[in-house]
Structure formats: C-alpha cells, structure tokens
Enzyme design. Sequence first.
Site, short mmCIF file in Angstrom:
data_model
loop_
_atom_site.label_atom_id
_atom_site.label_comp_id
_atom_site.label_asym_id
_atom_site.label_seq_id
_atom_site.Cartn_x
_atom_site.Cartn_y
_atom_site.Cartn_z
N ASP A 1 0.85 -1.18 0.00
CA ASP A 1 0.00 0.00 0.00
C ASP A 1 0.90 1.24 0.00
O ASP A 1 1.89 1.31 0.74
CB ASP A 1 -0.90 0.00 1.24
CG ASP A 1 -1.96 1.08 1.17
OD1 ASP A 1 -2.99 0.83 0.52
OD2 ASP A 1 -1.75 2.16 1.75
N ASN B 1 -2.80 12.98 -4.44
CA ASN B 1 -4.01 13.37 -5.18
C ASN B 1 -4.47 14.78 -4.79
O ASN B 1 -4.85 15.58 -5.64
CB ASN B 1 -5.13 12.37 -4.92
CG ASN B 1 -4.99 11.10 -5.75
OD1 ASN B 1 -4.42 11.11 -6.84
ND2 ASN B 1 -5.49 9.99 -5.22
N ASP C 1 -2.78 9.20 -11.08
CA ASP C 1 -2.83 8.06 -12.01
C ASP C 1 -1.46 7.75 -12.59
O ASP C 1 -1.09 6.57 -12.77
CB ASP C 1 -3.81 8.36 -13.15
CG ASP C 1 -5.26 8.34 -12.68
OD1 ASP C 1 -5.51 7.86 -11.55
OD2 ASP C 1 -6.14 8.81 -13.43
N GLU D 1 -4.79 2.44 -4.14
CA GLU D 1 -3.33 2.39 -4.13
C GLU D 1 -2.81 1.10 -3.54
O GLU D 1 -1.65 1.01 -3.12
CB GLU D 1 -2.77 3.60 -3.33
CG GLU D 1 -3.08 3.57 -1.84
CD GLU D 1 -4.37 4.27 -1.49
OE1 GLU D 1 -4.48 4.74 -0.36
OE2 GLU D 1 -5.28 4.36 -2.36
#
Length: 559
Positions: free
Chosen positions: A414, A422, A431, A455
């Site tokens: 993770d 973001n 992305d 993620e």
Amino acid sequence: MLCTLLLAAVPAHAAPLRPVCHGFAAVGALPTEWSCNQTGWVSRGAVGWVRFDAAEWRDGEPPGRVIAPISRFDSATVAVIDATGRVSTRTFGFAQTEALANGPRMALPLPPLPAGTRAVLVGYDGPWSVLTLSGTRLDHGRADPADPWNYGVMILVAMLAGLLCAPVIFDLAFYTALRERFLLWHAVMAAGMLGQVLMATGLGVTLFALSPQALAVLSPLAFAIAVACASFFSASFLEPEALTPRMRGLLRGAGWWTLVGPTVLALQLPGLRELGGQAYNLAFQPAVVIFAVTMVQAVRRGSRAAKFQLAAWTPILLCGTDRLLRGTGVYALPTLADQAIYLAMALEVIITMLGVADRFFILRLERDVARARADRLETLADRDSLTGLLNRRGFDARFAELAEAGYSSIALIDLDHFKTVNDTHGHAIGDQVLRAVARALEPDDDIRAVRMGGEEFLLLMRGADAAARAERRREAIPLRVAADVPGLSSMVTASMGLVEQVPGFAAHHDFALYYAHCDRLLYEAKRNGRNRTASERVQTFAERRRRDRRQRPAGAQAA
C-alpha cells in the site's frame, strides 16, 4: 448427352452383341411384332423379348452366354431358332444367374447353337427394370478387350473406389477439429457412393463373393442412401444466410422422402416389386427438383458452398436423368453409357471435398476470430484499465491455478500518504504515480502482480527467495515514481505485509485467510513508521515437527 461426353476419357471398344429387335408377348408365346429401333422399351405384355440374328456372328465364333444388367426378374427364357425354324427353349430362375466380376452384370449360359442357327431370343417375365431388357447382350464368355468392362476399365473403377475412401477419412479427421454435422453427413454420403460402386461394378463380387440376389438390392439401396445423405449434407453444409428456413426444411424433407421412397423401393419387398424400377427412378424426382431450386436460391444469395454443390452434382444429376429416361423406356444407349455415372461420382467427390475443405477453413477462421475476440474481451475484463495489471476479478479466477503451480507467498503493498499526492497534484498525476508503481512491480515468470484497488497492490510469488524479491520491488517504487513522475513535492514510498508460505500450500490454500494475514502485517508496518515490510512465515504442522526434531537435544525423547 453429357453422360456420353463424359466417356471421352474411357477407350471405346466394340460392345458384345446387341439385340437387333425387341417385342412383347403373353406368357408361353413369342412376339408377333418386333420393334427394331432403340425406343419403345416399356412393357406392353407379360414377357419382354429381345432378338439376336445369327447374321451378327455367322462369320465368326458363336456366342456362349447371355449377359444383362443385374436386376430381379421372375424367370428368363432363352429360345434358339434353328435353320428349320424349330424353336428350342430353356427357362432359368433369377437364382440361377451368375454375378460377373467385371461390371454390374449377370450371366446365363446359352445352349449349344446348332449350325445354321437363325436367331437367339431372350425373354424376361416380370423384370424389375426395363434396363434388364434393353441391356441384354450376347458374348463369348471369356475375357475380351472389346468388352466395355474389360480389365483396364475395372482398374479405373477400383481406383475410383479407393478415391471414395478418402472423403470418409478426410471428414472424420476434420470432425475431430471442427464438430460440424455436415462432415458426418458427407462421410455417410461418400460411404453410400462407395457401396454403390462396389455393388454396381462387380467389385462386390470380387471382394465379397456377393450373389446377384444381394447385388440387385444393395446397389439401388446404397445409391438411395447416398442421395438421402446428400440432401441432409446440403441442408447443414450451406451457410445460414444461404437459404430461408422454409427452403432448408424442404431440403431436409427431400432427404426424408428419399429414405421413405427410393430406399424402401430398393428393398423390392413383396407387394412393392410390381412397381418396378420405373417407380424407383421416378421417386428421386421430387428430391432432384427441391435440390435444384434450393441451390439456385443459395447461389443467388451469394453462397460459396452452393457453387461447389452445383458443380459437384450437375454431372450426377444429368446422368441420373439419362438413366431415368432409359429406365422408363424412352430410348436405349450402349452399356458404356452406364459407366458415365462413375466418372460423375469421381468429379463429385473431388469437387465436394474441395468445397468441404473451403467451408472447413472458413468456419475455422470464423471460430478463431470469435475466440480471439472473446479472449480479448476476457482479458480486458480481467485487467486493470489504468495499470494493465491483473485486477481482483482476474486474480480470484486464477488464484487456485497459481497456487497449484507453486505460487505460495503473498505480499500486500500500500502506498504511503497517497491521498496527499491526489490532493496536492490532482488525480491525473495520481494516475501517473499508480502506473509508475505498476512498472516497478513488473511481473515475471515467478511473480504475479495485481492491483487490488485504489493504491493497494498484491504480489503472488513462488521460489525460495520470494521475500527478498518482493522487498526489492517495494524498494524500487520510490525510484521508479521519481523517474517517471518528476515534480512531486515528496517521495512516494510503500509499506508491505508479507506472508511467506511453505511447500504443501496448494493442498490447503485459503486466499481469504492469507489475505487477512497480509492485511494485518501491512498495518503493522504502517504503525511502525511506514516505508517498511512486516513479514511472517506460515508453517504447516509437518514442517513444525521437522523443525522441532532438528532443535531437540541428542537423546531427548519426544513428548
């Protein structure tokens, strides 16, 4: 006639002695009127007669036997008219005939012909086919190069029989690769034609010592079965768009009609024999008309298969029409005309095999294209559209198979503080980061990479150094993201929970259990400061016992 033209490939020889006239009379009497042309063979009396004048052989050796096409009759009478006009007769039953090994013919012996014999007459009571009468000949009873069924012709017939074996093998081999019903129908059709050739050329006598009684039934029966299967074959062979459902149904109906009509008549059962060969020949006509109409419709609709069918069957249909006209007594041709049907069969086999091969490869191509399209759709459904890695759906479908293949270690990865990426740089940059992480986790022969969602990524691995390889990939993530996505405000790191398995995992794998272990270890790594790995090795009871034995002091007793 096309049938005559087809014989150009067969050397022409003088035929055995042909009758000069024919006539009809009541049982026990001779004809009072004779027809000396090749028309009017339809019976107008109980017994049909043919006459051979002695002038035909007076300067040579007299004939020794009567030969005729194999076909049932009640009795045959041979009458000899001597120089004084005296008539001597001898009567034979059908069971007394002898089947010849060359050609579809049976033979009866001639009595010794006295000097000055004027004529020989042969009469048939209750013949099943008019062709028995029109095809009757006299010969010398020995091998003769002038015989239309001489040794060379029989060699060609044997080659044709071998050729007819090819499509049966061809169709059955293709059927193993393409389960299409038309291949089986064509195999049965070719087998029927092979049977007809064997029964109707004398090969059945040579190979199986069949009697005229058996051949008289088996030959027309094999041909009727071949024609019936040809209708079923065409109905399933033509492309779906080539015929309307109604016309395709009619084509199948023609096959059933042939099984009910000509096939039953070919058996010559009691009560049906009186219908004779004319009824047998006429019974094919509905099927012929339906076949012609359906083929025309299919060709007009652009059917490739129909073009092959028309080219293959036109010679046989023309020869069949010719045989029908002769069988109903319209006219008579030399015996050589009967051989044209076998040349037509050879053409049918070759052309239809080409058509079946063409249709096979078209269907194979269509199937491969459809399968490739389905595989692409399945691949798209099983792949993450952003990273190209397996998604959760694709992974779940393959997990058991991968576990059986030895992939026994699971790592759950993770990204640390990915929400900040973001929020700070936008989802487009986020992305790009996820795609860079996917490249860092690049799968190989011993590692499968999965994007579980958001993620979160998963590695499924096999091999003794799985833990070390997983760690190298986790450590590569910051470097790959920094190289591929420049301008980030901070380094992107990842935390990992790793469960390392042992041999025997495949026998009792439970993904939900091991995923829960990895998830617990992942959050343990995050609690301990992130950018690190927490791992655990799951052991079976058998491995634990082996470890305890290695660690037990020498001489200690097991508990």
